[in-house]
Design a protein around this motif. Structure first.
Motif, PDB file in Angstrom:
ATOM      1  N   ILE A 178     -86.690  40.006  24.894  1.00  0.00           N
ATOM      2  CA  ILE A 178     -85.099  40.230  25.103  1.00  0.00           C
ATOM      3  C   ILE A 178     -84.360  40.148  23.786  1.00  0.00           C
ATOM      4  N   ILE A 179     -83.403  40.950  23.845  1.00  0.00           N
ATOM      5  CA  ILE A 179     -82.705  41.252  22.731  1.00  0.00           C
ATOM      6  C   ILE A 179     -81.369  40.772  23.027  1.00  0.00           C
ATOM      7  N   ASP A 180     -81.004  39.744  22.239  1.00  0.00           N
ATOM      8  CA  ASP A 180     -79.546  39.194  22.210  1.00  0.00           C
ATOM      9  C   ASP A 180     -78.753  40.078  21.367  1.00  0.00           C
ATOM     10  N   MET A 181     -77.808  40.540  21.798  1.00  0.00           N
ATOM     11  CA  MET A 181     -76.780  41.353  20.937  1.00  0.00           C
ATOM     12  C   MET A 181     -75.419  40.692  20.394  1.00  0.00           C
ATOM     13  N   PRO A 182     -75.099  41.027  19.308  1.00  0.00           N
ATOM     14  CA  PRO A 182     -73.719  40.157  19.015  1.00  0.00           C
ATOM     15  C   PRO A 182     -72.620  40.332  19.971  1.00  0.00           C
ATOM     16  N   GLY A 183     -71.897  39.247  20.100  1.00  0.00           N
ATOM     17  CA  GLY A 183     -70.747  39.260  21.087  1.00  0.00           C
ATOM     18  C   GLY A 183     -69.932  40.464  20.744  1.00  0.00           C
ATOM     19  N   ILE A 184     -69.068  40.997  21.816  1.00  0.00           N
ATOM     20  CA  ILE A 184     -67.865  41.786  21.289  1.00  0.00           C
ATOM     21  C   ILE A 184     -66.890  41.052  21.076  1.00  0.00           C
ATOM     22  N   VAL A 185     -66.087  41.334  20.001  1.00  0.00           N
ATOM     23  CA  VAL A 185     -64.943  40.478  19.854  1.00  0.00           C
ATOM     24  C   VAL A 185     -63.682  41.187  20.258  1.00  0.00           C
ATOM     25  N   TYR A 186     -63.190  40.909  21.220  1.00  0.00           N
ATOM     26  CA  TYR A 186     -61.877  41.427  21.997  1.00  0.00           C
ATOM     27  C   TYR A 186     -60.511  40.628  21.313  1.00  0.00           C
ATOM     28  N   PRO A 187     -59.674  41.288  20.634  1.00  0.00           N
ATOM     29  CA  PRO A 187     -58.435  40.625  20.340  1.00  0.00           C
ATOM     30  C   PRO A 187     -57.653  40.434  21.560  1.00  0.00           C
ATOM     31  N   HIS A 188     -57.877  41.059  22.477  1.00  0.00           N
ATOM     32  CA  HIS A 188     -56.823  40.821  23.679  1.00  0.00           C
ATOM     33  C   HIS A 188     -57.013  39.473  24.314  1.00  0.00           C
ATOM     34  N   ARG A 189     -58.089  38.890  23.878  1.00  0.00           N
ATOM     35  CA  ARG A 189     -58.440  37.510  24.662  1.00  0.00           C
ATOM     36  C   ARG A 189     -57.497  36.357  23.911  1.00  0.00           C
ATOM     37  N   MET A 190     -57.071  35.542  24.433  1.00  0.00           N
ATOM     38  CA  MET A 190     -56.079  34.200  23.937  1.00  0.00           C
ATOM     39  C   MET A 190     -57.277  33.390  23.038  1.00  0.00           C
ATOM     40  N   THR A 191     -58.498  33.304  23.543  1.00  0.00           N
ATOM     41  CA  THR A 191     -59.602  32.652  22.537  1.00  0.00           C
ATOM     42  C   THR A 191     -59.721  33.147  21.264  1.00  0.00           C
ATOM     43  N   GLU A 192     -59.563  34.489  20.927  1.00  0.00           N
ATOM     44  CA  GLU A 192     -59.546  35.135  19.890  1.00  0.00           C
ATOM     45  C   GLU A 192     -58.659  34.816  18.905  1.00  0.00           C
ATOM     46  N   LEU A 193     -57.394  34.517  19.399  1.00  0.00           N
ATOM     47  CA  LEU A 193     -55.915  34.425  18.498  1.00  0.00           C
ATOM     48  C   LEU A 193     -55.614  33.222  18.092  1.00  0.00           C
ATOM     49  N   VAL A 194     -55.963  32.098  19.215  1.00  0.00           N
ATOM     50  CA  VAL A 194     -55.862  30.605  18.698  1.00  0.00           C
ATOM     51  C   VAL A 194     -56.431  30.009  17.428  1.00  0.00           C
ATOM     52  N   PRO A 195     -56.043  29.193  16.763  1.00  0.00           N
ATOM     53  CA  PRO A 195     -56.646  28.654  15.704  1.00  0.00           C
ATOM     54  C   PRO A 195     -57.781  27.738  16.337  1.00  0.00           C
ATOM     55  N   LYS A 196     -59.045  27.804  15.603  1.00  0.00           N
ATOM     56  CA  LYS A 196     -60.245  27.468  16.064  1.00  0.00           C
ATOM     57  C   LYS A 196     -60.044  25.840  16.661  1.00  0.00           C
ATOM     58  N   GLN A 197     -59.169  24.942  16.025  1.00  0.00           N
ATOM     59  CA  GLN A 197     -58.912  23.769  16.665  1.00  0.00           C
ATOM     60  C   GLN A 197     -58.332  23.518  17.981  1.00  0.00           C
ATOM     61  N   VAL A 198     -57.537  24.763  18.434  1.00  0.00           N
ATOM     62  CA  VAL A 198     -57.202  24.685  19.587  1.00  0.00           C
ATOM     63  C   VAL A 198     -58.044  25.254  20.900  1.00  0.00           C
ATOM     64  N   LEU A 199     -59.190  25.842  20.555  1.00  0.00           N
ATOM     65  CA  LEU A 199     -59.789  26.164  21.407  1.00  0.00           C
ATOM     66  C   LEU A 199     -60.459  25.408  22.498  1.00  0.00           C
ATOM     67  N   GLN A 200     -60.714  24.096  22.153  1.00  0.00           N
ATOM     68  CA  GLN A 200     -61.492  23.024  23.031  1.00  0.00           C
ATOM     69  C   GLN A 200     -60.046  22.761  23.926  1.00  0.00           C
ATOM     70  N   ALA A 201     -58.827  22.899  23.734  1.00  0.00           N
ATOM     71  CA  ALA A 201     -57.982  22.610  24.629  1.00  0.00           C
ATOM     72  C   ALA A 201     -57.945  23.713  25.831  1.00  0.00           C
ATOM     73  N   ILE A 202     -58.342  24.949  25.705  1.00  0.00           N
ATOM     74  CA  ILE A 202     -58.279  26.111  26.486  1.00  0.00           C
ATOM     75  C   ILE A 202     -59.415  26.299  27.043  1.00  0.00           C
ATOM     76  N   LEU A 203     -60.654  26.226  26.472  1.00  0.00           N
ATOM     77  CA  LEU A 203     -61.726  26.472  27.279  1.00  0.00           C
ATOM     78  C   LEU A 203     -62.171  25.395  28.168  1.00  0.00           C
ATOM     79  N   PRO A 204     -62.493  25.650  29.467  1.00  0.00           N
ATOM     80  CA  PRO A 204     -62.745  24.599  30.274  1.00  0.00           C
ATOM     81  C   PRO A 204     -63.969  24.233  30.183  1.00  0.00           C
TER      82      PRO A 204
END
Length: 376
Positions: A221-247
């Motif tokens: 099983i080969i785990d590939m790196p995650g594709i980073v899509y800048p069109h996602r809010m999760t990629e744009l918010v500061p790290k400390q805000v992630l917890q508030a928006i990820l359910p």
């Protein structure tokens, strides 16, 4: 030492994220102190900090490197598992995946179904996924709904893997934060005798290079790196805000009855203007860490200017300054249709009326906003 750990050690790579290990620079991927090289399994300092302190490092891999690794799949004879996040379906789907994987079969695994209300019709949901994937040009041999974290539907993932693998390697691909490593860790425990787990965290780019997990039949099983899509809010918010928006738990829908020219603020991350239309209800699917405030459209600019980062939070004022400025998206909801207004990485707003509407969405520049068929 397990076969996986031995394989990674021989390859000189981290057993957590797959990156090549090095002892020269703490600022570059794969750094490991000399004293830590004797540990088992051997993991880089970044993975060590994520595992033990849930601390994110600022190391990232260039997007071109991700695509180069992904493009190599076409030359193999493999099964490709594409994992998407149901909460951010359009934001996490790799619409151009077909040109990277060639003729290899694609099994679409839709993770995080545990977030939807328990009364959700799974057959209707599966049909919705198939229709949306087809519209994005993705050809799939099957669709499996699951929650790797809650162990819902995971037996169907294993059954589908066995049905379509046919003795081949398995490549697991997906965007960042879709639960890819969590799902692979479940496969490690259920599908092989290995006891090592990949690094998992809330932070984008956890896997930095492909990680090969050997199987009993000599394949992997080969785990590939995650594709980073800048069109996602999760990629744009500061790290400390992630917890508030990820359910983390089942979404609790909020229903608002709105007259035209009323506005909803979702913290300071997005603004929803009901510009034109008959009085109707809108159902909001967001995390409960993001507060919704209603006001009149003519007061919206003033409210935002006075209360951004305070009453309208998260993010804070300082965190907002790290993000791109807002841009407007105007959406016309057709009469007689059933639609969601989707904001990538943040959630969606279901339009419950059928009389049509004109809606403006204000969100950080670059975030994907679209009108889609209703999910629920």
């Amino acid at each position: 030492m397990t076969r996986f750990e031995q394989h990674q050690e021989e390859a000189g790579s981290c057993a957590g994220c797959g990156v090549t290990l090095q002892t020269e620079s703490q600022q570059k991927p794969g750094y490991i102190p000399e004293a830590a090289k004797s540990r088992t399994p051997v993991i880089c300092q970044r993975c060590f900090r994520i595992k033990n302190y849930n601390e994110a490092a600022t190391v990232t891999i260039d997007q071109n490197e991700f695509l180069k690794l992904l493009g190599g799949i076409a030359a193999t004879d493999s099964l490709v598992i594409h994992i998407v996040d149901l909460f951010d379906f359009e934001g996490s789907l790799i619409s151009g995946l077909q040109r990277f994987v060639g003729n290899n079969p694609v099994l679409l695994v839709v993770n995080k179904v545990d977030l939807l209300p328990k009364a959700t019709n799974m057959n209707r949901l599966r049909n919705w996924v198939q229709k949306q994937a087809k519209a994005q040009g993705l050809r799939t041999v099957d669709v499996v709904l699951c929650s790797a974290k809650r162990n819902i539907g995971f037996d169907h993932v294993v059954e589908a893997l066995e049905r379509y693998r046919k003795g081949r390697d398995v490549y697991v691909v997906g965007a960042t934060n879709v639960g890819k490593s969590t799902l692979i860790n479940r496969l490690i425990r259920d599908y092989s005798d290995l006891d090592n787990e990949l690094t998992t965290s809330r932070y984008p780019g956890t896997t930095l290079d492909e990680v090969r997990i050997p199987l009993d039949d000599g394949k992997a099983i080969i785990d590939m790196p995650g594709i980073v899509y800048p069109h996602r809010m999760t990629e744009l918010v500061p790290k400390q805000v992630l917890q508030a928006i990820l359910p983390e738990k089942i979404l609790k829908p909020l229903v608002f009855q709105l007259n035209e020219r009323q506005t909803l603020f979702f913290g300071s991350l997005a603004r929803f203007d009901f510009v034109e239309g008959e009085r109707q209800s809108f159902t909001i699917y967001l995390t409960d860490g993001l507060k919704v405030h209603r006001t009149k459209l003519e007061r919206a600019d003033e409210l935002y200017a006075e209360h951004r980062g305070e009453l309208l939070a998260p993010p804070s004022k300082a965190e907002l300054d790290e993000m791109p400025a807002w841009t407007r998206h105007s959406l016309r909801v057709p009469r007689g249709s059933s639609n969601d207004v989707f904001i990538s990485g943040l959630g969606w707003i279901q339009v419950n009326g059928t009389s049509g509407a004109l809606i403006d969405i204000y969100v950080a520049k670059g975030v994907k906003v679209l009108l889609r068929d209703s999910l629920i």
